[in-house]
Scaffold this motif. Structure first.
Motif, PDB file in Angstrom:
ATOM      1  N   ILE A   1     -25.639  29.165 106.379  1.00 57.41           N
ATOM      2  CA  ILE A   1     -25.255  27.759 106.601  1.00 57.41           C
ATOM      3  C   ILE A   1     -26.019  27.230 105.372  1.00 57.41           C
ATOM      4  O   ILE A   1     -25.143  25.785 105.502  1.00 57.41           O
ATOM      5  CB  ILE A   1     -26.968  27.947 108.003  1.00 57.41           C
ATOM      6  N   THR A   2     -26.653  27.590 104.171  1.00 55.20           N
ATOM      7  CA  THR A   2     -27.273  26.693 103.488  1.00 55.20           C
ATOM      8  C   THR A   2     -25.273  27.073 102.665  1.00 55.20           C
ATOM      9  O   THR A   2     -25.216  25.928 101.467  1.00 55.20           O
ATOM     10  CB  THR A   2     -27.954  27.737 102.682  1.00 55.20           C
ATOM     11  N   PHE A   3     -24.568  27.341 102.260  1.00 53.92           N
ATOM     12  CA  PHE A   3     -23.587  27.473 101.916  1.00 53.92           C
ATOM     13  C   PHE A   3     -22.810  26.687 102.322  1.00 53.92           C
ATOM     14  O   PHE A   3     -21.725  26.044 101.796  1.00 53.92           O
ATOM     15  CB  PHE A   3     -22.683  29.040 101.839  1.00 53.92           C
ATOM     16  N   VAL A   4     -22.515  26.733 103.817  1.00 54.66           N
ATOM     17  CA  VAL A   4     -21.462  25.742 103.908  1.00 54.66           C
ATOM     18  C   VAL A   4     -22.178  23.831 103.784  1.00 54.66           C
ATOM     19  O   VAL A   4     -21.751  23.643 104.228  1.00 54.66           O
ATOM     20  CB  VAL A   4     -21.287  25.686 106.212  1.00 54.66           C
ATOM     21  N   ASN A   5     -23.316  23.904 103.833  1.00 51.98           N
ATOM     22  CA  ASN A   5     -24.248  22.624 103.880  1.00 51.98           C
ATOM     23  C   ASN A   5     -23.825  22.231 101.718  1.00 51.98           C
ATOM     24  O   ASN A   5     -24.177  21.136 102.052  1.00 51.98           O
ATOM     25  CB  ASN A   5     -25.533  22.772 104.608  1.00 51.98           C
ATOM     26  N   THR A   6     -23.777  22.997 101.109  1.00 54.91           N
ATOM     27  CA  THR A   6     -23.598  22.839  99.896  1.00 54.91           C
ATOM     28  C   THR A   6     -21.998  21.569 100.407  1.00 54.91           C
ATOM     29  O   THR A   6     -22.051  20.857  99.204  1.00 54.91           O
ATOM     30  CB  THR A   6     -23.220  23.531  99.262  1.00 54.91           C
ATOM     31  N   TYR A   7     -21.657  21.941 100.736  1.00 53.21           N
ATOM     32  CA  TYR A   7     -20.211  21.364 100.747  1.00 53.21           C
ATOM     33  C   TYR A   7     -19.860  19.562 101.077  1.00 53.21           C
ATOM     34  O   TYR A   7     -19.141  19.390 101.343  1.00 53.21           O
ATOM     35  CB  TYR A   7     -18.678  22.152 101.324  1.00 53.21           C
TER      36      TYR A   7
ATOM     37  N   ILE B   1     -15.318  29.806 107.091  1.00 56.89           N
ATOM     38  CA  ILE B   1     -15.202  29.382 105.326  1.00 56.89           C
ATOM     39  C   ILE B   1     -14.506  28.674 104.628  1.00 56.89           C
ATOM     40  O   ILE B   1     -14.537  27.722 104.190  1.00 56.89           O
ATOM     41  CB  ILE B   1     -15.614  30.549 104.560  1.00 56.89           C
ATOM     42  N   LEU B   2     -13.148  29.184 104.798  1.00 62.64           N
ATOM     43  CA  LEU B   2     -11.598  28.444 104.468  1.00 62.64           C
ATOM     44  C   LEU B   2     -11.583  27.183 105.049  1.00 62.64           C
ATOM     45  O   LEU B   2     -11.478  26.103 104.536  1.00 62.64           O
ATOM     46  CB  LEU B   2     -10.583  29.123 105.650  1.00 62.64           C
ATOM     47  N   ALA B   3     -12.388  27.223 106.521  1.00 64.34           N
ATOM     48  CA  ALA B   3     -12.086  25.579 106.443  1.00 64.34           C
ATOM     49  C   ALA B   3     -13.231  24.740 106.004  1.00 64.34           C
ATOM     50  O   ALA B   3     -12.104  23.783 105.769  1.00 64.34           O
ATOM     51  CB  ALA B   3     -12.928  25.405 109.122  1.00 64.34           C
ATOM     52  N   VAL B   4     -14.327  25.094 106.068  1.00 60.42           N
ATOM     53  CA  VAL B   4     -15.078  23.778 105.174  1.00 60.42           C
ATOM     54  C   VAL B   4     -14.581  23.634 103.803  1.00 60.42           C
ATOM     55  O   VAL B   4     -14.390  22.936 102.591  1.00 60.42           O
ATOM     56  CB  VAL B   4     -16.546  24.741 105.094  1.00 60.42           C
TER      57      VAL B   4
ATOM     58  N   PRO C   1     -19.837  28.687  94.822  1.00 55.74           N
ATOM     59  CA  PRO C   1     -18.180  28.686  94.958  1.00 55.74           C
ATOM     60  C   PRO C   1     -17.784  29.804  95.742  1.00 55.74           C
ATOM     61  O   PRO C   1     -19.364  30.338  96.608  1.00 55.74           O
ATOM     62  CB  PRO C   1     -18.486  29.581  94.015  1.00 55.74           C
ATOM     63  N   PRO C   2     -16.525  29.683  96.985  1.00 60.07           N
ATOM     64  CA  PRO C   2     -16.151  30.575  97.787  1.00 60.07           C
ATOM     65  C   PRO C   2     -16.441  31.346  97.633  1.00 60.07           C
ATOM     66  O   PRO C   2     -16.940  32.136  98.379  1.00 60.07           O
ATOM     67  CB  PRO C   2     -14.873  29.935  97.535  1.00 60.07           C
ATOM     68  N   LEU C   3     -16.344  31.895  96.578  1.00 63.54           N
ATOM     69  CA  LEU C   3     -16.634  33.425  96.240  1.00 63.54           C
ATOM     70  C   LEU C   3     -17.688  34.002  96.512  1.00 63.54           C
ATOM     71  O   LEU C   3     -18.382  34.770  97.824  1.00 63.54           O
ATOM     72  CB  LEU C   3     -16.747  34.407  94.993  1.00 63.54           C
ATOM     73  N   ARG C   4     -18.905  33.622  97.220  1.00 68.04           N
ATOM     74  CA  ARG C   4     -20.313  33.444  97.242  1.00 68.04           C
ATOM     75  C   ARG C   4     -20.126  33.562  98.706  1.00 68.04           C
ATOM     76  O   ARG C   4     -20.918  33.896  99.266  1.00 68.04           O
ATOM     77  CB  ARG C   4     -21.226  31.910  96.326  1.00 68.04           C
ATOM     78  N   GLY C   5     -19.002  32.828  99.695  1.00 66.56           N
ATOM     79  CA  GLY C   5     -19.221  32.736 101.358  1.00 66.56           C
ATOM     80  C   GLY C   5     -18.375  33.136 101.730  1.00 66.56           C
ATOM     81  O   GLY C   5     -18.728  34.096 102.501  1.00 66.56           O
ATOM     82  N   PHE C   6     -17.885  33.869 100.756  1.00 70.40           N
ATOM     83  CA  PHE C   6     -16.795  35.036 101.235  1.00 70.40           C
ATOM     84  C   PHE C   6     -17.364  36.706 100.918  1.00 70.40           C
ATOM     85  O   PHE C   6     -17.855  37.710 102.120  1.00 70.40           O
ATOM     86  CB  PHE C   6     -15.446  35.904 100.397  1.00 70.40           C
ATOM     87  N   ILE C   7     -18.422  36.674  99.873  1.00 74.39           N
ATOM     88  CA  ILE C   7     -19.537  37.926  99.805  1.00 74.39           C
ATOM     89  C   ILE C   7     -20.330  37.666 101.061  1.00 74.39           C
ATOM     90  O   ILE C   7     -21.036  39.184 101.167  1.00 74.39           O
ATOM     91  CB  ILE C   7     -19.937  37.470  98.050  1.00 74.39           C
TER      92      ILE C   7
END
Length: 1515
Positions: free
Chosen positions: A313-319, A1193-1196, A326-332
């Motif tokens: 959720i934090t990762f999505v909020n950063t966008y 993640i891809l959509a965001v 970095p997207p890699l963080r979301g995929f990880i």
């Protein structure tokens, strides 16, 4: 945007390079690279180092185990062996070269972590090389350490190779080539190790095809349960049978578990307060504790998901900011959630396998000890624990303890999970997170009260179940008598009363469970509500999405331990009750081990082999109880026949059991020299072939076997059996007549070649001429046992003349003893008994003064009752005969025999129920394929369709409210984020609270509807239908169906219908609704997910369909395998005395263990199938989580994706779907497994029925039959279609008040005539007319209630004397006393505590066989009928009582009745009006006794053989 910012950062970094410690790369430790989708080079070597450390540490332990715990087996070294070693060496060389490149290509390489990682790798490879070499000769399967090492090695190698490739590998060509080559070599090693079978030693092959594949599978096959796939495939293609099941490993056998528990219980039993729990912990506690790390890992990983969700959720909020991650963080994060799900799934599934296996081993150990204990029970212990009670211990109580062993880990796991949840909440929300602790503290006392209430109810319910099982057992045991006496209504009412008590308690339990579910389902919601309310009230920070949904996930996780905790508490309660009952049984009184001194067998004739010296005995352990035998002194010698005589209840059977050691010795000494064979008064036949019954575990000796068969008059019987001595006789010997059963158990004793023979009234159940044959060829001075010690309790006077010693018992004391001739000369009590018979026979027509038998000169015996003068005159002849016998060899067990068998032609009456196959007993039917939908519809109809519809509505309503609550929470959190605070607290909290409470109340309504209006209603109706069908079933059903199988329907199957099925339906529909709503939420959040849903759904459907077919049949096999356990157990309880007398406890225990093993063989595969399914379905669930996260993640990343709130909502639900999907399939199987119980109950509810009990438009007058005329009109009868007629064209006319005797040899059809009269078996043709009414035209109840009968086998029930005389309670006390007085029982009943209300134990075990027969006489006296049928009614009483009974039958009491007597002893009917002689089902003679004797036909032959007339026909 992200790469623009990353490029700027990289530019700044290049301006000022400062290397980090132990890393010579400018990117440092990272872990994420700022310039590409990759990890930094230094960080990439961290997992490589961990893999190397794993290889060094775990590999070192593995080497120690291989060297010290695994034996070396010479094994041929093939290409596989050499290829692996060469490849591992190649991996080591390439790794060494990598190190060389690192040293030469970098300065200060010794200070670089990557160099030391290479050194660790080389070291670990040397350890792995050693394991590869050792395992070839020391291991059957590849080492798990090696397989995991290579798997981790490959994963890390792939990541490293990829990293070098995207770093522009042309700059590092040498290093890249080495790493790639290393990866190829490692992959080849892994493939060879994991998928190519290694060469096996010739001494340690894979084993036979019945060995379970898990015993020779590698670690990956075990973890994934792929070793089980072949059975699943086979089950998908064809129906599985018992032949497809694997054998048990030694560690899982019943013997292994039983021995462990027995040793532990033996230690406990020596303590002042023995504990079954202590014994269980001692025997099975070690492995049980060993499962803790697995469960703890699974629990810990489950609480990692909320952390990862918050990070997502934090990762999505950063966008939504200018600095996205970095997207890699979301995929990880997404792949981490996937990996966590997989690890959790592996741990959970293997934990469940372990606890299920251990639970069944606990059950097996308990069953083994219960069985062995039952073989040691004393008479007092047996009286305290009925057969039904003990069967319940084995069937229900052991299962409850097994269930607890499966659920018991929740006692620590649930608090552990709650603690993890509270810690996570406090880290997430701060101190308001502890608000939940307060809520739970408030709820605990309430739940404790509910648990105590549940414990009380469960204890009472167990008692109700015991009582119902006891009543059902008695009904099944005595169903023939219930039909003959027309008592079905009374016993149906009795069963209904017990059942209603059980159902009333079920309602209370259902209400309590509803309250419990409300508390435990409300608790997580109240925790969340309290926590959020406190947070928004005290915190200035808004209650944001990144706080709400991780918290909500934690609250959802909290539901599981809070739900399971009451279940495990309930299981603890039930198990505590079960343990208390089992402990009571284990501590029940056992037979007195020192009651009998056992010495080696005597070698000389005339030596004492049995000595009883001034001994007193009692049935109970309490020495204050009145002795049943007092001051007994008795001596029996080798080669002698000793007879024990006395009136009914004098203690004859008790004396034999005292010699066996079954009675408790109060004082004196009992010594037995040699082995014992025992023949019980009531024949005990095992459910096996005739041959197995005779051999009884002894070695087969063909010559002596044939001699035994001839001596026991079984040759003709075997000739007419469908498969001779291989014919299965069925449960309790149902294929045989009473006489055949008596001779079969006599043959069992004779074949045992024991030193001492104890025989209890062996002649009463056989015809007179057969009795003479047995005396001549078995027990007499020329018999097969002439060199043995024979002690015979008898009421037959003829055999006394063959006795070397006679003892008369009276009121538990020996009042007279000596030889027969001494007794005659003394003119004492024994002589008085003989005179009583003489006088009785004179009254019957002078039969006592019979001429000597034609066979007297050759047999040395006179079967007729001679006068005193005749007996004394023959004394000298007798002495001469004995002297001649003494001159002959004492060894009577040579391989030849001169005894000739009297050839008697037998009809097929006894075998009429036998089809032309080996077994008359029907095999239990196992339905094939999916349970039919009409079974579900039948259950729904039994539940009430309207109630079912309302219940389904509540299931949907609960999920709707819960999803609505989550949506409200999302909107609340998003509103707080947009406002930067926590506005409208009262409104938001109020709505949230209202929806949550509504959902909890709906759960209560749902539970109450399921229990009160569905489940209990269905249970009541189905049990009533089955019970009614059982009462109405014809006798052929009971004769071909083992009682254990019927009991299984009433106990195990009804338990599932009562308690398990409703719960299974509730959980299935609840999880199904949750899964559907979850998919809906994810699809709304990320519509593209619908595209992935189709293939995922296809995989899910394929897996569950593949599984369902196999598991369905496996469950059915397991269900069928339970019945033989209980059937064998009940059979054993019926023959305890015989088993102990023959010293066969060990063999019977072994057989019981084999049957439990057969059940375990069928039980374990469904467990493995569940886990096979769980791994795969949870993988699908993990894929749902992964796809939902990746798509979000891809959509965001691409802009325009869902909000953080929607992502949080979708993911919080997605995390639940793994469990929901898995449980849906398991519960669907559980429902189908439990619905099989409904199918089995319905099968019995639809059994073929007898004719109508009452035909309302054709009922006879209340006074019918007023005359007692009986007319057989061309009557023929067969037992079942396709079998031969057993009665053929019977034409008989019996006039009112006539006394008719029915005689004939064994198998002539005498008893079949009785069955025909009572319509136990219907006519094939012809009619029976009683007082001008065709009996086939009226109802069975109208017919049977108007006829009276005294059957050969008296049936008594647990209850009172009053209940046994008059189950309908329609007679006055004075009528009962009058009947008892006329039956010669008044004195005994008056002496019993309670008199008419005196207790009668199960099967009348506190009355002698003769007393039970007199109770039957009293019943006949109470039945005001003009027709009375006697089926050898006085065979089991003493001669004096027999004479009194015969006098009663000839008195005015019966002068107005038509009397039909089935007679084995001709002298009892010699004075009757007319005699019908049957041969092979036909009436061959019918007339007065005088006419028939004068005619010199079949009756004359019978009378002559009985010693009633001489060759000239003179009496």
């Amino acid at each position: 945007m992200y790469f623009v910012r990353a490029a700027a950062l990289a530019s700044n970094a290049s301006l000022s390079v400062s290397l980090q410690p132990f890393c010579n790369n400018p990117e440092g430790w990272g872990p994420l690279s700022l310039t590409r989708y990759d990890f930094t080079p230094c960080f990439l070597d961290v997992p490589q180092a961990l893999v190397a450390l794993f290889g060094l540490l775990v590999g070192g332990i593995t080497i120690w185990v291989l060297l010290n715990k695994c034996s070396k087996q010479p094994t041929e070294k093939d290409w596989h062996y050499y290829a692996k070693l060469v490849l591992v060496a190649g991996v080591g060389i390439t790794t060494t070269l990598e190190g060389y490149v690192q040293v030469t290509g970098h300065t200060n390489s010794l200070g670089d972590f990557r160099f030391w990682t290479t050194v660790l790798q080389i070291s670990s490879l040397s350890v792995i090389f050693a394991i590869h070499e050792l395992e070839h000769e020391r291991a059957r399967v590849p080492s798990g350490t090696v397989l995991f090492y290579w798997l981790f090695y490959l994963l890390v190698g792939v990541i490293k190779t990829r990293s070098l490739y995207i770093q522009n590998f042309t700059k590092h060509e040498a290093l890249f080539a080495l790493v790639a080559t290393n990866l190829v070599l490692a992959t080849t090693v892994f493939i060879l190790e994991a998928f190519v079978p290694k060469k096996q030693s010739m001494y340690r092959g894979i084993g036979d095809e019945k060995e379970r594949p898990s015993e020779y599978s590698n670690i990956f096959e075990i973890l994934s349960y792929s070793w089980f796939t072949p059975l699943i495939k086979r089950g998908y293609k064809t129906y599985l049978t018992e032949e497809d099941l694997w054998d048990l490993p030694e560690r899982q056998t019943t013997k292994h578990s039983g021995d462990k528990f027995a040793a532990a219980w033996l230690k406990q039993s020596r303590t002042p307060n023995p504990s079954v729990w202590g014994a269980l912990i001692s025997a099975f506690g070690g492995p049980y504790v060993g499962f803790v790390p697995i469960k703890m890992t699974a629990d810990t990983f489950s609480y990692m998901q909320p952390v990862l969700l918050r990070m997502l959720i934090t990762f999505v909020n950063t966008y939504r900011t200018d600095n996205p991650d970095p997207p890699l963080r979301g995929f990880i994060i997404a792949f981490s959630m996937f990996a966590v799900q997989l690890v959790q799934s592996l741990c959970n599934n293997h934990f469940m396998t372990c606890v299920f296996e251990l639970g069944q081993l606990v059950r097996a150990g308990l069953i083994s000890e219960i069985y062995k204990k039952s073989l040691r029970l004393s008479a007092e212990g047996s009286a305290a624990k009925s057969t039904g009670d003990i069967v319940n211990l084995m069937a229900v109580d052991t299962q409850r303890i097994s269930d607890l062993s499966r659920q018991g880990h929740q006692l620590w796991s649930s608090p552990f999970q709650i603690t993890l949840c509270m810690i996570s909440l406090s880290q997430l929300l701060g101190w308001p997170g502890f608000a939940g602790v307060v809520v739970m503290a408030v709820m605990i006392p309430l739940n404790a009260y509910i648990a105590r209430l549940m414990k009380t109810y469960q204890r009472q319910q167990m008692g109700n179940k015991d009582e119902r099982t006891r009543v059902t057992t008695e009904i099944l045991n005595n169903i023939k008598s219930i039909k003959l006496y027309s008592w079905a209504a009374a016993f149906a009412e009795r069963l209904s009363e017990v059942r209603n008590k059980e159902l009333r308690m079920l309602r209370k339990i259902g209400g309590t469970q509803a309250a419990s579910r409300f508390c435990w389902n409300t608790t997580p919601f109240l925790v969340s509500c309290g926590t959020f309310t406190l947070y928004v009230m005290v915190s200035e920070k808004p209650l944001s999405v990144e706080l709400v949904f991780p918290a909500l996930t934690l609250f959802n996780l909290l539901t599981q331990p809070l739900t399971q905790l009451p279940m495990v508490i309930s299981s603890v309660v039930e198990s505590s009750v079960a343990v208390r009952r089992i402990k009571s049984f284990f501590l029940a009184k056992e037979i007195q081990t020192d009651a009998v001194n056992r010495l080696p067998a005597a070698t000389e004739d005339g030596a004492d082999t049995v000595r009883v010296e001034r001994a007193s005995f009692t049935w109970g352990q309490d020495g204050g109880k009145k002795p049943v035998l007092s001051d007994i002194s008795l001596s029996a010698r080798k080669g002698q026949l000793n007879c024990i005589v006395g009136r009914v209840g004098s203690g004859k059977t008790s004396l034999l059991q005292a010699i066996l050691g079954d009675l408790r010795k109060l004082n004196g000494d009992v010594t037995v020299c040699g082995t014992i064979a025992y023949v019980a008064q009531h024949a005990w036949i095992t459910n096996a072939s005739v041959k197995d019954n005779i051999l009884f575990g002894h070695h087969y000796d063909p010559e002596y076997y044939e001699r035994t068969i001839k001596a026991c008059a079984l040759t003709e019987d075997l000739a007419v059996l469908p498969d001779g001595d291989r014919t299965e006789v069925g449960e309790k010997g149902i294929s045989l007549s009473g006489g055949q059963k008596a001779r079969l158990q006599l043959a069992r004793a004779v074949y045992a070649r024991a030193d001492i023979y104890l025989m209890d009234d062996i002649l009463s159940a056989v015809d007179q001429h057969v009795g003479r044959h047995i005396i001549n060829h078995v027990v007499g001075p020329k018999g097969l046992l002439r060199g043995k010690t024979r002690i015979l309790a008898t009421n037959s006077i003829p055999v006394l003349k063959e006795a070397d010693h006679i003892a008369l018992l009276s009121e538990g004391r020996i009042t007279e003893e000596g030889t027969f001739w001494d007794a005659i000369s003394k003119n004492g009590e024994i002589a008085a008994l003989i005179k009583t018979v003489k006088n009785s026979s004179d009254h019957s027509g002078g039969a006592a003064s019979s001429a000597p038998s034609p066979t007297k000169s050759s047999s040395g015996m006179d079967s007729g009752e001679e006068s005193e003068e005749d007996l004394l005159a023959s004394f000298a002849e007798k002495e001469d005969l004995f002297k001649k016998e003494e001159d002959r060899s004492v060894s009577r067990f040579r391989r030849s025999s001169n005894s000739s068998m009297h050839k008697s032609k037998k009809g097929d009456e006894e075998m009429a129920l036998l089809p032309v196959v080996k077994s008359r007993q029907t095999k239990e039917i196992s339905e094939k394929g999916k349970v039919k939908w009409n079974v579900y519809f039948e259950y729904a109809k039994a539940c009430n369709v309207n109630a079912v519809a309302l219940w389904v509505f509540t299931v949907v309503a609960v999920q709707s409210l819960q999803v609505g609550n989550s949506v409200w929470l999302k909107n609340w959190a998003e509103g707080n984020e947009s406002s930067g605070g926590n506005p409208d607290i009262a409104k938001n909290v109020g709505v949230y609270f209202a929806i949550g409470i509504a959902a909890s109340i709906m759960i209560v309504i749902q539970t109450m509807i399921m229990w009160l209006f569905c489940s209990i209603q269905a249970s009541r109706k189905l049990h009533a239908r089955m019970a009614n069908a059982i009462f109405r079933s014809p006798m052929s059903f009971f004769e071909t169906t083992p009682m254990g199988r019927i009991l299984n329907r009433f106990s195990s199957d009804m338990f599932r219908v009562d308690e398990a099925l409703g719960r299974s339906f509730s959980e299935l529909f609840g999880n199904g609704a949750k899964a559907l709503f979850t998919i809906g939420v994810i699809c709304v959040t990320t519509p593209v997910f619908m595209a992935i849903l189709v293939p995922l759904g296809g995989i899910y459907w394929y897996i569950q369909r593949y599984y369902l077919r196999s598991n369905r049949e496996l469950k059915r096999l397991e269900s069928i395998s339970r019945s033989p356990i209980y059937a064998h157990f009940q059979e054993s309880l019926g023959g305890l005395t015989t088993i102990r007398a023959f010293q066969q406890q060990e063999r019977w225990s072994w057989e019981s263990e084999n049957r439990v093993d057969a059940n375990l063989k069928a039980f374990f595969p469904p467990i493995y199938a569940n886990r096979w399914l769980g791994i795969r379905l949870e993988f699908v669930g993990a894929m749902v989580v992964l796809m939902a996260a990746v798509l979000s993640i891809l959509a965001v990343i691409n802009g325009g994706g869902p909000s953080a709130g929607m992502v949080g909502l979708a993911m919080s639900y997605a995390l639940q779907i793994t469990q929901a999907l898995s449980w849906m399939v398991r519960l669907s199987v559980e429902v189908e497994t439990n619905i099989v119980s409904v199918e089995r109950v319905l099968e019995y509810a639809r059994l073929p029925s007898e004719a109508e009990e009452i035909i309302h438009n054709n009922r006879p007058l209340p006074t019918w039959p007023s005359k007692g005329n009986i007319q057989f009109n061309d009557y023929s009868m067969r037992y079942r279609p396709g079998l031969d007629l057993v009665l053929k064209n019977i034409e008989l006319s019996l006039r009112s008040r006539e006394k008719i005797g029915i005689v004939g040899r064994t198998g002539a059809g005498k008893s079949s005539l009785t069955l025909a009269l009572f319509r136990i078996v219907e006519a094939a043709s012809g009619t029976i007319v009683i007082d001008d009414i065709d009996t086939s035209a009226i109802g069975l109840d109208d017919l049977r209630s108007k006829l009276a009968i005294i059957p050969q086998d008296a049936a008594l029930f647990a209850g009172t004397i009053r209940d046994n005389l008059d189950p309908m309670h329609s007679k006055r006390d004075d009528e009962l006393w009058a009947a008892l007085e006329q039956a010669r029982l008044k004195a005994h009943v008056s002496s019993m505590p309670g008199k008419l209300d005196a207790a009668v134990q199960e099967a009348g075990s506190n009355l002698s066989q003769g007393q039970k027969q007199l109770v039957s006489l009293a019943r006949a006296l109470l039945t005001k009928s003009t027709i009375l049928v006697l089926d050898e009614a006085t065979a089991a009483v003493d001669v004096e009582t027999d004479a009194l009974v015969q006098e009663t039958l000839r008195s005015d009491l019966f002068s107005d009745r038509t009397l039909i007597t089935i007679a084995h002893r001709i002298n009892t009917i010699i004075d009757y009006d007319r005699i019908a002689v049957l041969q092979r089902g036909e009436v061959v003679e019918f007339g007065t006794p005088q006419e028939l004797i004068k005619a010199g036909g079949a009756f004359f032959e019978l009378a002559r053989e009985g010693g009633l007339v001489d060759n000239a026909g003179q009496r």
